[in-house]
Scaffold this active site. Structure first.
Site, PDB file in Angstrom:
ATOM      1  N   ASP A  48      39.213  69.275   6.596  1.00  0.00           N
ATOM      2  CA  ASP A  48      38.891  68.317   5.563  1.00  0.00           C
ATOM      3  C   ASP A  48      40.208  67.533   5.176  1.00  0.00           C
ATOM      4  O   ASP A  48      41.525  68.147   4.919  1.00  0.00           O
ATOM      5  CB  ASP A  48      38.129  69.313   4.510  1.00  0.00           C
ATOM      6  N   HIS A 107      39.033  64.933   2.422  1.00  0.00           N
ATOM      7  CA  HIS A 107      38.383  64.509   1.613  1.00  0.00           C
ATOM      8  C   HIS A 107      39.218  64.215   0.886  1.00  0.00           C
ATOM      9  O   HIS A 107      39.005  63.750  -0.771  1.00  0.00           O
ATOM     10  CB  HIS A 107      38.382  65.833   0.365  1.00  0.00           C
ATOM     11  N   ASP A 143      34.669  66.374   6.736  1.00  0.00           N
ATOM     12  CA  ASP A 143      34.468  66.409   5.825  1.00  0.00           C
ATOM     13  C   ASP A 143      35.798  65.110   5.407  1.00  0.00           C
ATOM     14  O   ASP A 143      37.447  65.230   4.896  1.00  0.00           O
ATOM     15  CB  ASP A 143      35.627  67.534   5.037  1.00  0.00           C
ATOM     16  N   ASP A 154      34.584  62.480   0.151  1.00  0.00           N
ATOM     17  CA  ASP A 154      34.110  62.614  -1.429  1.00  0.00           C
ATOM     18  C   ASP A 154      34.856  63.639  -1.431  1.00  0.00           C
ATOM     19  O   ASP A 154      36.252  64.206  -1.096  1.00  0.00           O
ATOM     20  CB  ASP A 154      32.642  64.708  -0.821  1.00  0.00           C
ATOM     21  N   ARG A 155      34.797  63.570  -3.458  1.00  0.00           N
ATOM     22  CA  ARG A 155      36.005  63.950  -3.945  1.00  0.00           C
ATOM     23  C   ARG A 155      37.202  63.968  -4.520  1.00  0.00           C
ATOM     24  O   ARG A 155      37.157  63.260  -5.707  1.00  0.00           O
ATOM     25  CB  ARG A 155      35.909  65.740  -3.876  1.00  0.00           C
ATOM     26  N   ASN A 210      30.070  68.447   6.508  1.00  0.00           N
ATOM     27  CA  ASN A 210      29.196  68.776   6.261  1.00  0.00           C
ATOM     28  C   ASN A 210      29.133  67.417   4.544  1.00  0.00           C
ATOM     29  O   ASN A 210      27.760  67.443   3.705  1.00  0.00           O
ATOM     30  CB  ASN A 210      28.478  70.411   4.851  1.00  0.00           C
ATOM     31  N   HIS A 211      30.419  67.123   4.544  1.00  0.00           N
ATOM     32  CA  HIS A 211      30.411  65.879   3.451  1.00  0.00           C
ATOM     33  C   HIS A 211      29.440  64.350   4.289  1.00  0.00           C
ATOM     34  O   HIS A 211      30.045  63.856   3.528  1.00  0.00           O
ATOM     35  CB  HIS A 211      31.347  66.272   2.188  1.00  0.00           C
ATOM     36  N   HIS A 224      33.115  71.902  12.079  1.00  0.00           N
ATOM     37  CA  HIS A 224      33.657  72.032  10.890  1.00  0.00           C
ATOM     38  C   HIS A 224      33.264  73.214  10.557  1.00  0.00           C
ATOM     39  O   HIS A 224      33.889  73.360   9.682  1.00  0.00           O
ATOM     40  CB  HIS A 224      32.908  71.007  10.244  1.00  0.00           C
ATOM     41  N   ARG A 262      27.451  80.083   0.094  1.00  0.00           N
ATOM     42  CA  ARG A 262      26.738  78.757  -0.494  1.00  0.00           C
ATOM     43  C   ARG A 262      25.783  78.307  -0.807  1.00  0.00           C
ATOM     44  O   ARG A 262      25.268  77.388  -1.233  1.00  0.00           O
ATOM     45  CB  ARG A 262      27.781  77.865   1.459  1.00  0.00           C
TER      46      ARG A 262
END
Length: 497
Positions: A240, A242, A269, A272-273, A301-302, A350, A398
């Site tokens: 990731d 991110h 990923d 995001d964030r 998943n992002h 992932h 999750r």
């Protein structure tokens, strides 16, 4: 059952009898957990909240506190369960409704979140913060309903074809990187990275062109991509990112730029964030176009609409460009491969493995990926699942995918004649973790995740001959004063309460 037959610690209903001593012990544990939480040591906080709950299982506050700690660890399923338990214990506890709404939002269940926000606004009609969160959530619900109402068959929707690049003028004052004859070159990518380090923006015409070209390329790729690494060549796998662009630049500084002699796989990923997601994704997509056979990208998943709505990417693209470009990104992400297989021996995805034992590599190849991930099945689990130390399987912490044990991993590898799997998806203090008897490796490449976690980042290098994983770890590097989640949906502010 007669009272005399009931244990001193359990009542007739089989429930623990909570003594004043238990309440005091639980309160002490809760206070210790709160300290760990404030210092962003969420795993330790969760452990202590759990011990407090064992002492006093009738305290709604304990469950609500553990819920937000699980939210911070992205254990949305656990967070939802804890918030629901807190509400069961105290139907008037508005903070628990906030917590559950946050969990629902994180799982893309906006209508259920709206019901919880509605309860809070009715219980506290003068609470402007609650009203704001209700209104923001309501906007998302209405927007989704509107999109569904006007949508046509997804195969007929093609934003890429509707973009008129010829109508976009390159202004004279633009001095940034330029495509050469509409193509990405090494000079373009190196100029682009320097441009981004200087906090400047790529021209929208070039940005759109990159997205259109990447989509056209990805559409021709299989859902499971086979990678051949020669015996004497190094290969790098990153986890990731991110949106942490400056840490991405540090990876290239430590390990060299991507090239035919230095191939990379980025394992989902990308966005995001972190608040430099646009910079990350255009850099990665540019390398993909420059070296299509030596630079690989898996969907995470992002790279999905629900996550992008909440965790900042959609807001960032809309702020830096347009909502139309945000829609185009969704279209492109739908075509990202779901997994890669290196030399027929190492599978990289992932999330993780599956809720069923009979999944073969050919089943992954057959997945129709041009869609938002469903709530179950192979595609969902490739993006969302996590390993667990216990044998067997368990519901996901999750709330999506599953948790799988070492026996599940061993069985999958044996059936598919693989050596081990590499996955990402989880923050690890050292940037990586080797589990399941060395057969399940997690790599996470965003150090000091969200500027709060204090973790190292890592990447894996191997050579084609033996595919033995080697780990390089590194600390976060400074970045401009833009906080993580700067573009995230405003509802997430409630997680700080």
């Amino acid at each position: 059952m007669a009272n005399s037959e009931v244990s001193a610690e359990v009542n007739e209903a089989g429930e623990k009898v909570v003594t004043q001593e238990d309440i005091e012990a639980a309160e002490k544990l809760k206070n210790e957990a709160n300290t760990f939480f404030k210092n962003q040591h969420y795993n330790e906080a969760i452990e202590l909240y759990s011990k407090a709950i064992e002492k006093n299982p009738k305290s709604a506050v304990m469950y609500a506190n553990r819920s937000i700690a699980n939210m911070r660890m992205e254990n949305f399923g656990y967070a939802l369960s804890d918030a629901s338990k807190a509400i069961e214990l105290d139907r008037t506890y508005t903070k628990a409704y906030y917590r559950r709404a946050a969990a629902y939002m994180s799982l893309g269940k906006y209508k259920l979140a709206l019901k919880d926000f509605e309860f809070v606004t009715q219980a506290r009609p003068n609470d402007q913060d609650a009203k704001m969160k209700y209104n923001e959530c309501n906007k998302i619900v209405k927007k989704i309903a509107f999109e569904k109402a006007i949508s046509v068959d997804k195969k007929e929707v093609n934003i890429a074809d509707s973009i008129n690049l010829d109508s976009m003028t390159i202004e004279e004052e633009y001095t940034g990187p330029s495509l050469e004859d509409g193509k990405v070159t090494l000079k373009f990518v190196t100029d682009l990275m320097e441009h981004y380090v200087a906090q400047k923006k790529l021209h929208r015409k070039y940005a759109y062109k990159i997205l259109i070209d990447v989509k056209a390329y990805l559409m021709k790729q299989p859902s499971l991509v086979d990678i051949n690494v020669p015996e004497d060549q190094k290969f790098t796998v990153c986890g990731d990112i991110h949106g942490q662009f400056y840490d991405l630049m540090n990876i290239f500084k430590l390990n060299g730029l991507p090239s035919p002699q230095n191939p990379y796989l980025f394992n989902g990923d990308f966005v995001d964030r972190g608040s430099f997601s646009v910079e990350c994704i255009f850099t990665l997509f540019s390398f993909k176009l420059l070296y299509p056979d030596h630079f690989f990208m898996s969907r995470g998943n992002h790279e999905t609409l629900d996550m992008n709505r909440v965790y900042g990417f959609r807001g960032e693209v809309t702020s830096k460009y347009t909502s139309q470009m945000a829609d185009l990104f969704t279209e492109v992400y739908n075509w990202l491969p779901l997994a890669h297989c290196i030399n027929n021996r190492v599978l990289v995805m992932h999330g993780g493995l599956f809720s069923k034992d009979d999944v073969m590599l050919d089943d992954i190849r057959k997945v129709e990926r041009n869609q938002q991930p469903p709530e179950d099945g192979i595609m969902c689990e490739l993006l969302w699942s996590d390993p667990q130390p216990m044998a067997g399987r368990a519901p996901s912490k999750r709330g999506v995918g599953c948790q799988f044990g070492p026996d599940v991993t061993a069985n999958f590898l044996q059936r598919n004649r693989l050596d081990y799997i590499i996955r990402s998806h989880e923050v690890k203090n050292d940037g990586y973790e080797v589990a399941h008897d060395g057969k399940c490796i997690t790599v996470f490449s965003a150090p000091n995740y969200c500027d709060t976690m204090g973790n190292l980042g890592a990447f894996i290098t191997m050579n084609g001959k033996d595919l033995t994983p080697n780990f390089t770890t590194y600390k976060a590097v400074p970045h401009p004063d833009v906080q993580p989640m700067a573009y995230a949906h405003s509802f997430l502010n409630m997680m700080c309460q």
